[in-house]
Design a protein around this motif. Structure first.
Motif, PDB file in Angstrom:
ATOM      1  N   ASN A  18     -23.307   5.011   1.399  1.00  0.00           N
ATOM      2  CA  ASN A  18     -23.047   4.758  -0.010  1.00  0.00           C
ATOM      3  C   ASN A  18     -22.122   5.779  -0.654  1.00  0.00           C
ATOM      4  OD1 ASN A  18     -24.675   2.454  -0.074  1.00  0.00           O
ATOM      5  ND2 ASN A  18     -26.524   3.656  -0.519  1.00  0.00           N
ATOM      6  N   PHE A  19     -21.662   6.762   0.111  1.00  0.00           N
ATOM      7  CA  PHE A  19     -20.755   7.771  -0.447  1.00  0.00           C
ATOM      8  C   PHE A  19     -19.432   7.097  -0.814  1.00  0.00           C
ATOM      9  CE2 PHE A  19     -17.443  11.076   0.428  1.00  0.00           C
ATOM     10  CZ  PHE A  19     -17.714  11.853  -0.693  1.00  0.00           C
ATOM     11  N   PRO A  20     -19.010   7.145  -2.103  1.00  0.00           N
ATOM     12  CA  PRO A  20     -17.820   6.399  -2.533  1.00  0.00           C
ATOM     13  C   PRO A  20     -16.505   7.024  -2.121  1.00  0.00           C
ATOM     14  CG  PRO A  20     -18.720   7.644  -4.375  1.00  0.00           C
ATOM     15  CD  PRO A  20     -19.669   7.837  -3.228  1.00  0.00           C
ATOM     16  N   GLY A  21     -16.537   8.264  -1.643  1.00  0.00           N
ATOM     17  CA  GLY A  21     -15.290   8.944  -1.314  1.00  0.00           C
ATOM     18  C   GLY A  21     -14.688   9.609  -2.534  1.00  0.00           C
ATOM     19  N   LEU A  22     -14.001  10.727  -2.303  1.00  0.00           N
ATOM     20  CA  LEU A  22     -13.429  11.476  -3.425  1.00  0.00           C
ATOM     21  C   LEU A  22     -12.298  10.704  -4.096  1.00  0.00           C
ATOM     22  CD1 LEU A  22     -13.346  15.101  -1.917  1.00  0.00           C
ATOM     23  CD2 LEU A  22     -15.094  14.037  -3.367  1.00  0.00           C
ATOM     24  N   GLY A  23     -11.661   9.780  -3.362  1.00  0.00           N
ATOM     25  CA  GLY A  23     -10.572   9.002  -3.950  1.00  0.00           C
ATOM     26  C   GLY A  23     -11.050   7.813  -4.758  1.00  0.00           C
ATOM     27  N   HIS A  24     -12.342   7.484  -4.647  1.00  0.00           N
ATOM     28  CA  HIS A  24     -12.954   6.360  -5.378  1.00  0.00           C
ATOM     29  C   HIS A  24     -12.180   5.060  -5.160  1.00  0.00           C
ATOM     30  CE1 HIS A  24     -15.799   8.977  -7.434  1.00  0.00           C
ATOM     31  NE2 HIS A  24     -14.794   9.810  -7.668  1.00  0.00           N
ATOM     32  N   TRP A  25     -11.686   4.861  -3.951  1.00  0.00           N
ATOM     33  CA  TRP A  25     -10.985   3.615  -3.613  1.00  0.00           C
ATOM     34  C   TRP A  25     -11.996   2.547  -3.259  1.00  0.00           C
ATOM     35  CZ3 TRP A  25     -11.009   0.272   0.444  1.00  0.00           C
ATOM     36  CH2 TRP A  25      -9.967  -0.655   0.516  1.00  0.00           C
ATOM     37  N   THR A  26     -11.743   1.320  -3.721  1.00  0.00           N
ATOM     38  CA  THR A  26     -12.564   0.181  -3.343  1.00  0.00           C
ATOM     39  C   THR A  26     -11.652  -1.017  -3.075  1.00  0.00           C
ATOM     40  OG1 THR A  26     -12.848  -0.629  -5.609  1.00  0.00           O
ATOM     41  CG2 THR A  26     -14.474   0.971  -4.792  1.00  0.00           C
ATOM     42  N   SER A  27     -12.119  -1.914  -2.233  1.00  0.00           N
ATOM     43  CA  SER A  27     -11.344  -3.123  -1.964  1.00  0.00           C
ATOM     44  C   SER A  27     -11.235  -3.984  -3.214  1.00  0.00           C
ATOM     45  CB  SER A  27     -11.987  -3.919  -0.825  1.00  0.00           C
ATOM     46  OG  SER A  27     -13.321  -4.251  -1.129  1.00  0.00           O
ATOM     47  N   GLN A  28     -12.276  -3.941  -4.084  1.00  0.00           N
ATOM     48  CA  GLN A  28     -12.230  -4.715  -5.323  1.00  0.00           C
ATOM     49  C   GLN A  28     -11.119  -4.229  -6.234  1.00  0.00           C
ATOM     50  OE1 GLN A  28     -14.914  -3.388  -3.990  1.00  0.00           O
ATOM     51  NE2 GLN A  28     -16.674  -4.795  -4.038  1.00  0.00           N
ATOM     52  N   SER A  29     -10.981  -2.892  -6.366  1.00  0.00           N
ATOM     53  CA  SER A  29      -9.923  -2.360  -7.228  1.00  0.00           C
ATOM     54  C   SER A  29      -8.550  -2.664  -6.646  1.00  0.00           C
ATOM     55  CB  SER A  29     -10.093  -0.848  -7.406  1.00  0.00           C
ATOM     56  OG  SER A  29      -9.991  -0.171  -6.159  1.00  0.00           O
ATOM     57  N   GLU A  30      -8.440  -2.624  -5.322  1.00  0.00           N
ATOM     58  CA  GLU A  30      -7.172  -2.956  -4.680  1.00  0.00           C
ATOM     59  C   GLU A  30      -6.814  -4.415  -4.923  1.00  0.00           C
ATOM     60  OE1 GLU A  30      -3.909  -1.645  -2.166  1.00  0.00           O
ATOM     61  OE2 GLU A  30      -5.499  -0.602  -3.244  1.00  0.00           O
ATOM     62  N   GLN A  31      -7.816  -5.291  -4.763  1.00  0.00           N
ATOM     63  CA  GLN A  31      -7.570  -6.713  -4.994  1.00  0.00           C
ATOM     64  C   GLN A  31      -7.214  -6.962  -6.461  1.00  0.00           C
ATOM     65  OE1 GLN A  31      -9.529  -9.103  -6.800  1.00  0.00           O
ATOM     66  NE2 GLN A  31      -8.221 -10.810  -6.165  1.00  0.00           N
ATOM     67  N   LYS A  32      -7.887  -6.285  -7.373  1.00  0.00           N
ATOM     68  CA  LYS A  32      -7.608  -6.459  -8.795  1.00  0.00           C
ATOM     69  C   LYS A  32      -6.186  -6.014  -9.122  1.00  0.00           C
ATOM     70  CE  LYS A  32      -9.376  -5.243 -13.381  1.00  0.00           C
ATOM     71  NZ  LYS A  32     -10.421  -4.481 -14.124  1.00  0.00           N
ATOM     72  N   HIS A  33      -5.774  -4.914  -8.534  1.00  0.00           N
ATOM     73  CA  HIS A  33      -4.406  -4.421  -8.764  1.00  0.00           C
ATOM     74  C   HIS A  33      -3.386  -5.413  -8.224  1.00  0.00           C
ATOM     75  CE1 HIS A  33      -0.761  -2.204  -7.465  1.00  0.00           C
ATOM     76  NE2 HIS A  33      -0.878  -1.661  -8.670  1.00  0.00           N
ATOM     77  N   ASP A  34      -3.616  -5.907  -7.004  1.00  0.00           N
ATOM     78  CA  ASP A  34      -2.694  -6.880  -6.421  1.00  0.00           C
ATOM     79  C   ASP A  34      -2.643  -8.160  -7.254  1.00  0.00           C
ATOM     80  OD1 ASP A  34      -2.209  -5.088  -4.405  1.00  0.00           O
ATOM     81  OD2 ASP A  34      -3.480  -6.073  -2.920  1.00  0.00           O
ATOM     82  N   ALA A  35      -3.815  -8.576  -7.765  1.00  0.00           N
ATOM     83  CA  ALA A  35      -3.858  -9.779  -8.591  1.00  0.00           C
ATOM     84  C   ALA A  35      -3.080  -9.580  -9.890  1.00  0.00           C
ATOM     85  CB  ALA A  35      -5.300 -10.159  -8.899  1.00  0.00           C
ATOM     86  N   GLN A  36      -3.166  -8.381 -10.476  1.00  0.00           N
ATOM     87  CA  GLN A  36      -2.429  -8.097 -11.710  1.00  0.00           C
ATOM     88  C   GLN A  36      -0.927  -8.111 -11.463  1.00  0.00           C
ATOM     89  OE1 GLN A  36      -4.164  -4.341 -12.860  1.00  0.00           O
ATOM     90  NE2 GLN A  36      -5.805  -5.307 -14.059  1.00  0.00           N
ATOM     91  N   VAL A  37      -0.518  -7.556 -10.314  1.00  0.00           N
ATOM     92  CA  VAL A  37       0.911  -7.569  -9.971  1.00  0.00           C
ATOM     93  C   VAL A  37       1.400  -9.003  -9.774  1.00  0.00           C
ATOM     94  CG1 VAL A  37       2.599  -6.894  -8.220  1.00  0.00           C
ATOM     95  CG2 VAL A  37       0.855  -5.260  -8.972  1.00  0.00           C
ATOM     96  N   ALA A  38       0.593  -9.806  -9.040  1.00  0.00           N
ATOM     97  CA  ALA A  38       0.970 -11.200  -8.809  1.00  0.00           C
ATOM     98  C   ALA A  38       0.994 -11.982 -10.116  1.00  0.00           C
ATOM     99  CB  ALA A  38      -0.006 -11.841  -7.821  1.00  0.00           C
ATOM    100  N   ALA A  39       0.026 -11.721 -11.002  1.00  0.00           N
ATOM    101  CA  ALA A  39      -0.027 -12.433 -12.284  1.00  0.00           C
ATOM    102  C   ALA A  39       1.191 -12.097 -13.139  1.00  0.00           C
ATOM    103  CB  ALA A  39      -1.313 -12.079 -13.024  1.00  0.00           C
ATOM    104  N   ALA A  40       1.604 -10.822 -13.106  1.00  0.00           N
ATOM    105  CA  ALA A  40       2.790 -10.423 -13.868  1.00  0.00           C
ATOM    106  C   ALA A  40       4.039 -11.118 -13.343  1.00  0.00           C
ATOM    107  CB  ALA A  40       2.956  -8.908 -13.810  1.00  0.00           C
TER     108      ALA A  40
END
Length: 311
Positions: A82-104
């Motif tokens: 369950n350790f989130p990592g110091l970078g706090h990266w998640t696949s959900q945030s990556e997908q959300k970012h990609d979706a925002q780029v595609a939507a734009a």
């Protein structure tokens, strides 16, 4: 993941990392009693000798670097339970970012068509091309790639529209969806006209729209009385239907669920429940306008603004 499973994963990962490091160290060091690199005593054909030389230091150090990299990777990215990592990266945030780029990107593509009337878009070849692509990705699964429909799914290429065929009505159908309900009338009709009442209504409905319009056989005449007592409220006294309710015209040759006697019995006796999903929130206003323009163009191949009769 529960805390117990999290600690299990962490322990397993740490054990594997240190196990790899220990195995690399153990196998690369020379121990007392090991033969010298030139003294393995393995000689063939008098002069072919097997040597006992260790891996080069740079190669061994490269292995250590990969282990160090894996430790750093697991500290920065989530990989230890369950350790989130110091970078706090998640696949959900990556997908959300990609979706925002595609939507734009999509927003930029669709911006020129924002708010335009359906019949205007239908005369724009580029708008129709985009509408066709949207239709293929979202609507073709029910209506077919050519819009011809199937049993229970309307044909979009003709002039028959149960909910109205004007550009605005088509857009409303796509954006807000439709729910067509044909009640089950079997028991009601049989209570009024006996066990053959459904067949009587079918006989009358089959004669609707024929030349003269008046039934001339016993079954159809019985069916007319039953129709006027039950069906007229939705389909009208002449069977022309009501687009405001989605009640189909019974005088044309189009039958959404099939025109066989068995299909008509099923429709009248047990009813039908058809649902057109609402695409407004999923696709947004501009994309639904584009797909509406494409759908409207299927029955208006010349881009005419004249609306066919809504039935």
């Amino acid at each position: 993941m529960s805390a117990g499973w999290s600690w299990y994963v962490i322990a397993l990962v740490v054990l594997n990392i240190f196990g790899c490091a220990w195995l690399l160290w153990w196998t690369s060091r020379r121990r007392p009693g090991d033969p010298a690199p030139e003294q393995t005593s393995h000689v063939w054909d008098g002069d072919l000798t097997e040597y006992n030389k260790p891996l080069p230091k740079w190669w061994i150090n490269l292995f250590y670097l990969t282990i160090a990299f894996s430790i750093g990777y697991l500290i920065w990215y989530p990989g230890l339970g369950n350790f989130p990592g110091l970078g706090h990266w998640t696949s959900q945030s990556e997908q959300k970012h990609d979706a925002q780029v595609a939507a734009a990107t999509l927003e930029k593509t669709f911006a020129p068509y924002q708010g335009q009337p359906i019949d205007v878009l239908a005369r724009n070849p580029q708008a129709l091309k985009l509408g066709k692509a949207i239709f293929g990705n979202n609507c073709a699964v029910c209506h077919g790639s050519a819009g011809k429909g199937a049993i229970g799914y309307p044909n979009l290429t003709d002039t028959i529209w149960h909910w109205g065929g004007s550009p605005d009505q088509i857009l409303e159908t796509i954006q807000h969806g439709r729910e067509g309900v044909m009640p089950a009338w079997g028991k009601v009709l049989e209570g009024m006209g006996g066990p053959d009442a459904v067949d009587y209504v079918i006989a009358y409905v089959r004669q609707l729209g024929q030349q003269g319009g008046a039934p001339n056989d016993f079954a159809a005449s019985r069916g007319k009385a039953l129709y006027e007592g039950v069906c007229v409220a939705c389909h009208g006294p002449e069977g022309k239907g009501n687009p405001a309710m989605g009640a189909p015209d019974l005088t044309d040759a189009y039958w959404l669920y099939g025109d066989s006697r068995e299909a008509l019995r099923e429709t009248i006796r047990n009813g039908r429940h058809g649902v057109m999903p609402a695409w407004g929130e999923i696709l947004g206003d501009t994309r639904t306008r584009l797909v509406a323009a494409y759908v409207w163009s299927l029955s208006h191949p010349n881009g005419s603004a004249t609306t066919p009769e809504s039935r």
